[in-house]
Design a protein around this motif. Structure first.
Motif, mmCIF file in Angstrom:
data_model
loop_
_atom_site.group_PDB
_atom_site.id
_atom_site.type_symbol
_atom_site.label_atom_id
_atom_site.label_comp_id
_atom_site.label_asym_id
_atom_site.label_seq_id
_atom_site.Cartn_x
_atom_site.Cartn_y
_atom_site.Cartn_z
ATOM 1 N N ILE A 15 -2.405 34.095 -19.978
ATOM 2 C CA ILE A 15 -2.217 33.597 -18.615
ATOM 3 C C ILE A 15 -3.546 33.420 -17.873
ATOM 4 C CG2 ILE A 15 -1.797 35.852 -17.552
ATOM 5 C CD1 ILE A 15 0.405 34.307 -15.877
ATOM 6 N N GLY A 16 -4.489 34.342 -18.077
ATOM 7 C CA GLY A 16 -5.783 34.231 -17.408
ATOM 8 C C GLY A 16 -6.595 33.045 -17.904
ATOM 9 N N LEU A 20 -7.433 29.593 -15.742
ATOM 10 C CA LEU A 20 -8.815 29.180 -15.536
ATOM 11 C C LEU A 20 -9.052 27.785 -16.097
ATOM 12 C CD1 LEU A 20 -11.682 29.756 -14.590
ATOM 13 C CD2 LEU A 20 -12.078 30.934 -16.772
ATOM 14 N N ALA A 21 -8.526 27.504 -17.284
ATOM 15 C CA ALA A 21 -8.686 26.180 -17.888
ATOM 16 C C ALA A 21 -8.052 25.101 -17.010
ATOM 17 C CB ALA A 21 -8.073 26.168 -19.288
ATOM 18 N N CYS A 22 -6.865 25.362 -16.469
ATOM 19 C CA CYS A 22 -6.194 24.393 -15.599
ATOM 20 C C CYS A 22 -7.001 24.115 -14.337
ATOM 21 C CB CYS A 22 -4.805 24.895 -15.205
ATOM 22 S SG CYS A 22 -3.604 24.840 -16.532
ATOM 23 N N ILE A 23 -7.502 25.173 -13.731
ATOM 24 C CA ILE A 23 -8.278 25.016 -12.495
ATOM 25 C C ILE A 23 -9.547 24.220 -12.762
ATOM 26 C CG2 ILE A 23 -9.643 26.271 -10.775
ATOM 27 C CD1 ILE A 23 -7.461 28.517 -11.009
ATOM 28 N N LEU A 24 -10.287 24.598 -13.801
ATOM 29 C CA LEU A 24 -11.539 23.904 -14.101
ATOM 30 C C LEU A 24 -11.294 22.441 -14.463
ATOM 31 C CD1 LEU A 24 -13.388 26.669 -16.155
ATOM 32 C CD2 LEU A 24 -13.842 25.949 -13.799
ATOM 33 N N ALA A 25 -10.290 22.184 -15.299
ATOM 34 C CA ALA A 25 -10.000 20.809 -15.706
ATOM 35 C C ALA A 25 -9.576 19.966 -14.509
ATOM 36 C CB ALA A 25 -8.920 20.799 -16.787
ATOM 37 N N ARG A 41 4.073 32.559 -29.415
ATOM 38 C CA ARG A 41 3.831 33.965 -29.686
ATOM 39 C C ARG A 41 4.696 34.807 -28.753
ATOM 40 N NH1 ARG A 41 -2.296 34.300 -27.345
ATOM 41 N NH2 ARG A 41 -1.736 34.163 -25.161
ATOM 42 N N PHE A 42 4.781 36.072 -29.053
ATOM 43 C CA PHE A 42 5.605 36.980 -28.266
ATOM 44 C C PHE A 42 5.071 37.083 -26.844
ATOM 45 C CE2 PHE A 42 6.535 41.248 -26.651
ATOM 46 C CZ PHE A 42 7.927 41.199 -26.691
ATOM 47 N N THR A 43 5.938 36.926 -25.872
ATOM 48 C CA THR A 43 5.562 37.077 -24.468
ATOM 49 C C THR A 43 6.636 37.870 -23.747
ATOM 50 O OG1 THR A 43 6.637 35.012 -23.862
ATOM 51 C CG2 THR A 43 4.300 34.897 -24.379
ATOM 52 N N ILE A 44 6.247 38.461 -22.655
ATOM 53 C CA ILE A 44 7.208 39.224 -21.850
ATOM 54 C C ILE A 44 7.167 38.640 -20.441
ATOM 55 C CG2 ILE A 44 7.918 41.484 -21.030
ATOM 56 C CD1 ILE A 44 6.381 42.726 -23.319
ATOM 57 N N GLY A 45 7.778 37.482 -20.253
ATOM 58 C CA GLY A 45 7.777 36.828 -18.954
ATOM 59 C C GLY A 45 8.566 37.572 -17.899
ATOM 60 N N GLU A 46 9.571 38.331 -18.332
ATOM 61 C CA GLU A 46 10.386 39.040 -17.348
ATOM 62 C C GLU A 46 9.649 40.192 -16.694
ATOM 63 O OE1 GLU A 46 11.302 40.839 -21.380
ATOM 64 O OE2 GLU A 46 11.129 38.818 -20.597
ATOM 65 N N SER A 47 8.422 40.467 -17.115
ATOM 66 C CA SER A 47 7.664 41.563 -16.517
ATOM 67 C C SER A 47 6.941 41.143 -15.241
ATOM 68 C CB SER A 47 6.664 42.131 -17.526
ATOM 69 O OG SER A 47 5.667 41.177 -17.817
ATOM 70 N N ILE A 68 0.432 26.238 -11.283
ATOM 71 C CA ILE A 68 0.237 27.681 -11.464
ATOM 72 C C ILE A 68 1.262 28.451 -10.646
ATOM 73 C CG2 ILE A 68 -1.335 29.618 -11.010
ATOM 74 C CD1 ILE A 68 -3.646 27.732 -11.765
ATOM 75 N N GLY A 69 1.534 28.022 -9.435
ATOM 76 C CA GLY A 69 2.520 28.679 -8.584
ATOM 77 C C GLY A 69 3.930 28.581 -9.125
ATOM 78 N N TRP A 70 4.215 27.528 -9.882
ATOM 79 C CA TRP A 70 5.555 27.360 -10.440
ATOM 80 C C TRP A 70 5.885 28.455 -11.446
ATOM 81 C CZ3 TRP A 70 4.746 21.525 -11.854
ATOM 82 C CH2 TRP A 70 4.654 20.779 -10.680
ATOM 83 N N ILE A 71 4.876 29.030 -12.078
ATOM 84 C CA ILE A 71 5.111 30.045 -13.104
ATOM 85 C C ILE A 71 5.839 31.261 -12.531
ATOM 86 C CG2 ILE A 71 3.971 31.665 -14.686
ATOM 87 C CD1 ILE A 71 1.692 29.572 -14.899
#
Length: 84
Positions: A15-16, A20-25, A41-47, A68-71
């Motif tokens: 996520i970090g 950062l890549a989205c902001i810079l691009a 890959r394994f993620t824990i979005g509900e956290s 980014i805010g939509w996430i």
């Protein structure tokens, strides 16, 4: 001939690194995002806690990347992001 030069290389597409890549691009920085693992890959979005959603929205607004805010908001994510 393509120009394979980048201004920035980011190691890790978590996520970090992805934010950062989205902001810079978005701001015209030629960005290379590298990941050593395979996807999906394994993620824990509900956290994500409500405070995280608020912070993601603030970061998205501050740097002009509303995606980014939509996430951090289920309905925004559902309405604006597809599996494609």
């Amino acid at each position: 001939m393509t120009d394979d030069r980048y201004d920035v290389a980011i190691l890790g597409s978590g996520i970090g690194g992805s934010m950062l890549a989205c902001i810079l691009a978005r701001h015209g920085v030629r960005t290379l995002l590298l990941e050593g693992a395979t996807h999906p890959r394994f993620t824990i979005g509900e956290s994500l806690i409500p405070e995280t959603g608020i912070r993601l929205r603030i970061i998205g607004e501050k740097y002009g990347v509303p995606e980014i805010g939509w996430i951090g908001a289920f309905h925004r994510l559902r309405d604006n992001v597809s599996s494609n």
